[in-house]
Design a protein around this motif. Structure first.
Motif, PDB file in Angstrom:
ATOM      1  N   ILE A 417       0.753  -1.144   0.166  1.00 34.29           N
ATOM      2  CA  ILE A 417      -0.137  -0.055   0.044  1.00 34.29           C
ATOM      3  C   ILE A 417       0.693   1.334   0.039  1.00 34.29           C
ATOM      4  O   ILE A 417       0.666   2.149  -0.696  1.00 34.29           O
ATOM      5  CB  ILE A 417      -0.795   0.010   1.357  1.00 34.29           C
ATOM      6  N   MET A 418       2.012   1.275   0.650  1.00 31.31           N
ATOM      7  CA  MET A 418       2.877   2.455   1.008  1.00 31.31           C
ATOM      8  C   MET A 418       3.192   2.730  -0.225  1.00 31.31           C
ATOM      9  O   MET A 418       3.640   3.991  -0.748  1.00 31.31           O
ATOM     10  CB  MET A 418       3.832   2.119   2.107  1.00 31.31           C
ATOM     11  N   ASP A 419       4.062   1.778  -1.072  1.00 27.21           N
ATOM     12  CA  ASP A 419       4.682   1.934  -2.419  1.00 27.21           C
ATOM     13  C   ASP A 419       3.736   2.433  -3.392  1.00 27.21           C
ATOM     14  O   ASP A 419       4.259   2.842  -4.360  1.00 27.21           O
ATOM     15  CB  ASP A 419       5.385   0.726  -2.885  1.00 27.21           C
ATOM     16  N   LEU A 420       2.300   2.686  -3.276  1.00 28.58           N
ATOM     17  CA  LEU A 420       1.473   3.067  -4.217  1.00 28.58           C
ATOM     18  C   LEU A 420       1.675   5.016  -4.241  1.00 28.58           C
ATOM     19  O   LEU A 420       1.272   5.486  -5.186  1.00 28.58           O
ATOM     20  CB  LEU A 420       0.127   2.686  -3.711  1.00 28.58           C
ATOM     21  N   PHE A 421       2.240   5.194  -3.010  1.00 22.24           N
ATOM     22  CA  PHE A 421       2.435   6.740  -2.993  1.00 22.24           C
ATOM     23  C   PHE A 421       4.048   7.268  -3.211  1.00 22.24           C
ATOM     24  O   PHE A 421       4.735   6.448  -2.843  1.00 22.24           O
ATOM     25  CB  PHE A 421       1.919   7.162  -1.478  1.00 22.24           C
ATOM     26  N   THR A 422       3.892   8.307  -3.658  1.00 20.39           N
ATOM     27  CA  THR A 422       5.556   8.776  -3.820  1.00 20.39           C
ATOM     28  C   THR A 422       5.822   9.695  -2.804  1.00 20.39           C
ATOM     29  O   THR A 422       6.923   9.922  -2.287  1.00 20.39           O
ATOM     30  CB  THR A 422       5.292   9.810  -5.136  1.00 20.39           C
ATOM     31  N   ASP A 423       4.772  10.215  -1.880  1.00 24.19           N
ATOM     32  CA  ASP A 423       4.931  11.220  -0.680  1.00 24.19           C
ATOM     33  C   ASP A 423       4.996  10.252   0.518  1.00 24.19           C
ATOM     34  O   ASP A 423       4.303   9.411   0.706  1.00 24.19           O
ATOM     35  CB  ASP A 423       4.049  12.194  -0.480  1.00 24.19           C
ATOM     36  N   GLU A 424       6.194  10.258   1.150  1.00 23.10           N
ATOM     37  CA  GLU A 424       6.498   9.345   2.261  1.00 23.10           C
ATOM     38  C   GLU A 424       5.417   9.566   3.395  1.00 23.10           C
ATOM     39  O   GLU A 424       5.058   8.541   3.847  1.00 23.10           O
ATOM     40  CB  GLU A 424       8.079   9.958   3.023  1.00 23.10           C
ATOM     41  N   ILE A 425       4.943  10.610   3.916  1.00 23.12           N
ATOM     42  CA  ILE A 425       4.164  10.695   4.836  1.00 23.12           C
ATOM     43  C   ILE A 425       2.707  10.270   4.579  1.00 23.12           C
ATOM     44  O   ILE A 425       2.044   9.491   5.328  1.00 23.12           O
ATOM     45  CB  ILE A 425       3.957  12.373   5.198  1.00 23.12           C
ATOM     46  N   ASP A 426       2.170  10.324   3.342  1.00 20.85           N
ATOM     47  CA  ASP A 426       1.099   9.729   2.712  1.00 20.85           C
ATOM     48  C   ASP A 426       1.096   8.266   2.665  1.00 20.85           C
ATOM     49  O   ASP A 426       0.254   7.582   3.072  1.00 20.85           O
ATOM     50  CB  ASP A 426       0.706  10.394   1.285  1.00 20.85           C
ATOM     51  N   ALA A 427       2.206   7.627   2.288  1.00 22.36           N
ATOM     52  CA  ALA A 427       2.436   6.425   2.300  1.00 22.36           C
ATOM     53  C   ALA A 427       2.444   5.929   3.772  1.00 22.36           C
ATOM     54  O   ALA A 427       1.764   4.633   3.723  1.00 22.36           O
ATOM     55  CB  ALA A 427       3.707   6.007   1.746  1.00 22.36           C
ATOM     56  N   LEU A 428       3.050   6.381   4.832  1.00 25.51           N
ATOM     57  CA  LEU A 428       2.893   5.733   6.088  1.00 25.51           C
ATOM     58  C   LEU A 428       1.733   6.095   6.574  1.00 25.51           C
ATOM     59  O   LEU A 428       1.367   4.914   7.220  1.00 25.51           O
ATOM     60  CB  LEU A 428       4.052   6.447   6.847  1.00 25.51           C
ATOM     61  N   THR A 429       0.870   6.904   6.201  1.00 24.44           N
ATOM     62  CA  THR A 429      -0.422   7.401   6.765  1.00 24.44           C
ATOM     63  C   THR A 429      -1.363   6.241   6.473  1.00 24.44           C
ATOM     64  O   THR A 429      -2.038   5.554   7.120  1.00 24.44           O
ATOM     65  CB  THR A 429      -0.674   8.797   6.455  1.00 24.44           C
ATOM     66  N   TRP A 430      -1.417   5.999   4.999  1.00 25.06           N
ATOM     67  CA  TRP A 430      -2.352   4.910   4.514  1.00 25.06           C
ATOM     68  C   TRP A 430      -1.989   3.439   4.959  1.00 25.06           C
ATOM     69  O   TRP A 430      -2.858   2.689   4.790  1.00 25.06           O
ATOM     70  CB  TRP A 430      -2.409   5.420   3.232  1.00 25.06           C
ATOM     71  N   GLY A 431      -0.658   3.325   4.942  1.00 22.94           N
ATOM     72  CA  GLY A 431      -0.058   1.866   5.025  1.00 22.94           C
ATOM     73  C   GLY A 431      -0.565   1.405   6.539  1.00 22.94           C
ATOM     74  O   GLY A 431      -1.185   0.524   6.790  1.00 22.94           O
ATOM     75  N   PHE A 432      -0.485   2.393   7.326  1.00 24.27           N
ATOM     76  CA  PHE A 432      -0.817   2.372   9.000  1.00 24.27           C
ATOM     77  C   PHE A 432      -2.292   2.046   8.996  1.00 24.27           C
ATOM     78  O   PHE A 432      -2.622   1.465   9.901  1.00 24.27           O
ATOM     79  CB  PHE A 432      -0.258   3.615   9.788  1.00 24.27           C
ATOM     80  N   ARG A 433      -2.813   2.937   8.219  1.00 23.06           N
ATOM     81  CA  ARG A 433      -4.513   2.812   8.254  1.00 23.06           C
ATOM     82  C   ARG A 433      -4.944   1.682   7.951  1.00 23.06           C
ATOM     83  O   ARG A 433      -6.005   0.981   8.611  1.00 23.06           O
ATOM     84  CB  ARG A 433      -5.104   4.169   7.635  1.00 23.06           C
ATOM     85  N   PHE A 434      -4.310   1.135   6.922  1.00 19.90           N
ATOM     86  CA  PHE A 434      -4.588  -0.009   6.441  1.00 19.90           C
ATOM     87  C   PHE A 434      -4.391  -1.302   7.325  1.00 19.90           C
ATOM     88  O   PHE A 434      -5.294  -2.169   7.703  1.00 19.90           O
ATOM     89  CB  PHE A 434      -3.694  -0.421   5.103  1.00 19.90           C
ATOM     90  N   THR A 435      -3.289  -1.499   8.086  1.00 22.13           N
ATOM     91  CA  THR A 435      -2.867  -2.240   9.105  1.00 22.13           C
ATOM     92  C   THR A 435      -4.013  -2.340  10.245  1.00 22.13           C
ATOM     93  O   THR A 435      -4.393  -3.255  10.492  1.00 22.13           O
ATOM     94  CB  THR A 435      -1.661  -1.998   9.734  1.00 22.13           C
ATOM     95  N   LEU A 436      -4.380  -1.191  10.632  1.00 21.02           N
ATOM     96  CA  LEU A 436      -5.256  -0.819  11.765  1.00 21.02           C
ATOM     97  C   LEU A 436      -6.783  -1.262  11.343  1.00 21.02           C
ATOM     98  O   LEU A 436      -7.563  -1.926  12.168  1.00 21.02           O
ATOM     99  CB  LEU A 436      -5.436   0.512  12.170  1.00 21.02           C
TER     100      LEU A 436
END
Length: 491
Positions: A417-436
């Motif tokens: 999920i994170m690798d779909l984003f170019t922005d580091e903050i957006d990547a971590l935000t959505w990857g973490f949300r997916f996990t939760l």
């Protein structure tokens, strides 16, 4: 005179027996201490990697998927080695196997610490997982066989607590080294420290007589689908390749059991969330919430050491207070699981959106605490929902699903999920949300299990009320009825 000599001889023999028993107890306690240290140390690297994701330099920046693979491949190694564990222990001395695997694990740690090629890092991480599985799987078996009867449960609890303590120790050491900004004191040195600390354990096992380490007869050591020719079985909950056809038949029977399937999937989703939080929390809190590293380290230590352990203890106490999970109390136990699952999900929702690190740590603590509360009752229901002859197979399948579907897939899927984003903050935000968000799936599976059990109880009550003559044999345990409930299709 003869009577006096006989009495003196008996007293002397008694004293010798007592001294011999004391010596045996001391040596076995020493072996247990080694097992605890080995369990902690073999999970040490699981804490080092999450604390060092931003420092895994190999000449170029690693993608999130590459970072995740470095952490996840350990569990592929564990799953792979579990297929041959019983075969190895049946044919070779457990003492020699443990010593050999600790030596190999130490070598793989050193090779990983000197790696600058990502594919070689993958290989060494797989090797670390493959070699650590032998000690991790054998330690509970040894404890169950050789622990004193009055302290067996306590010893088993201490052995299990060694795992999170090892993770926290590795996380703390790596965080300290990475923050010092001193040459050679980095994540590589932290892994090398693990390799060095394994040497005293290897030497200690070498000097102890193997009779204190080996199960008395290796032929008694059996895995799922196997039986001991002597009848005295010491069971390891792993899958054996030598009797895979028997195990496969048992597994097909297990997957017809809705209770087993739904609760195992629920716990698998819960471990998915736990693994994802553990792996990405450092980067998420520092880069997204702009927290100080020391605050994140303290938060990680508090969450990892207190939330799951207190959750398991609380969940066990609550389940026992309301009558346990056996017989007619199984429906009450499922209500408890459903309540804690709902509370865990309610803690996960705001965790996706808060912008304060202290509040985030508090919500994650609640999430892992309520998740831990589910484990005792859910595990008990899983064990009791299958016939006794299938219980070892059910444990093997559950552990395989937890390792692969939970601990292995969690970092990889969130990284995808994170690798779909170019922005580091957006990547971590959505990857973490997916996990939760996977905590919602855990709640869904608990609800499905509850509906199956509720349906089984209604059928039981209708049958009871419509019976004019009720014999003692017709009053079956509710769990026997639940085993016969047809599977529910998940649409």
């Amino acid at each position: 005179m003869e009577n006096e000599e006989e009495s003196k001889s008996q007293v002397q023999n008694t004293e010798e027996n007592l001294s011999g028993q004391t010596l045996h107890s001391k040596i076995r306690f020493r072996v247990f201490f080694i097992m605890v240290c080995a369990n902690a140390l073999l999970n040490y690297d699981t804490g080092v990697i999450p604390a060092s994701l931003d420092h895994l330099d190999i000449g170029s920046k690693l993608s999130h998927s590459e970072q995740a693979a470095i952490g996840s491949l350990v569990y592929v190694g564990i799953c792979t080695s579990s297929l041959i564990v019983s075969i190895v222990f049946q044919r070779f001395s457990a003492s020699k196997v443990l010593i050999t695997m600790l030596i190999l694990n130490s070598i793989f740690c050193l090779l990983f610490s000197f790696s600058y090629n990502v594919y070689f890092m993958y290989l060494t991480r797989f090797g670390m997982g493959f070699t650590q599985a032998f000690c991790v799987i054998y330690a509970p078996v040894w404890t169950n066989e050789f622990a004193p009867c009055d302290t067996c449960t306590r010893w088993m609890g201490i052995l299990q607590c060694a795992v999170p303590l090892g993770v926290v120790f590795g996380y703390g050491i790596a965080s300290l080294f990475n923050s010092l900004d001193i040459i050679f004191l980095d994540w590589r040195f932290a892994i090398q420290l693990q390799a060095v600390l394994e040497i005293p354990l290897i030497l200690s096992l070498k000097v102890i007589d193997k009779s204190y380490i080996d199960i008395i007869n290796p032929q008694d050591l059996v895995s799922s689908g196997e039986k001991s020719p002597r009848g005295n079985e010491v069971r390891i909950d792993v899958i054996s390749l030598t009797h895979f056809s028997v195990f496969w038949d048992q597994m097909k029977m297990l997957f017809k059991n809705s209770i087993f399937v739904f609760l195992t999937l629920s716990l698998c989703c819960m471990f998915f969330v736990v693994s994802g939080i553990q792996y990405w929390i450092t980067q998420y809190c520092i880069k997204v919430l702009h927290a100080k590293k020391i605050l994140v380290v303290i938060g990680f230590v508090i969450i990892s050491t207190t939330a799951p352990i207190l959750g398991v203890l609380t969940g066990g106490w609550v389940a026992d207070y309301y009558g346990g999970y056996k017989g007619k109390n199984i429906l009450t136990a499922m209500r408890i699981c459903l309540t804690f699952g709902l509370l865990a999900f309610m803690s996960a929702i705001p965790s996706c959106f808060v912008q304060t690190v202290v509040v985030e740590i508090f919500l994650l603590w609640l999430l892992l605490f309520f998740g831990g509360c589910i484990v005792p009752a859910a595990t008990g229901i899983i064990v009791n929902s299958v016939p006794k002859e299938f219980q070892s197979s059910s444990s093997s399948v559950s552990q395989l699903m937890f390792n692969f579907g939970g601990f292995f897939l969690s970092p990889l899927m969130s990284a995808a999920i994170m690798d779909l984003f170019t922005d580091e903050i957006d990547a971590l935000t959505w990857g973490f949300r997916f996990t939760l968000s996977v905590s919602f799936l855990s709640l869904i599976f608990i609800t499905l299990a509850f509906s199956v059990i509720l349906k089984g109880e209604i059928q039981y009550e209708v049958q009871f009320e419509n019976s004019d003559i009720i014999e003692d044999n017709s009053l079956e345990n509710l769990q026997e009825i639940i085993r016969r409930v047809k599977p529910i299709a998940i649409s």
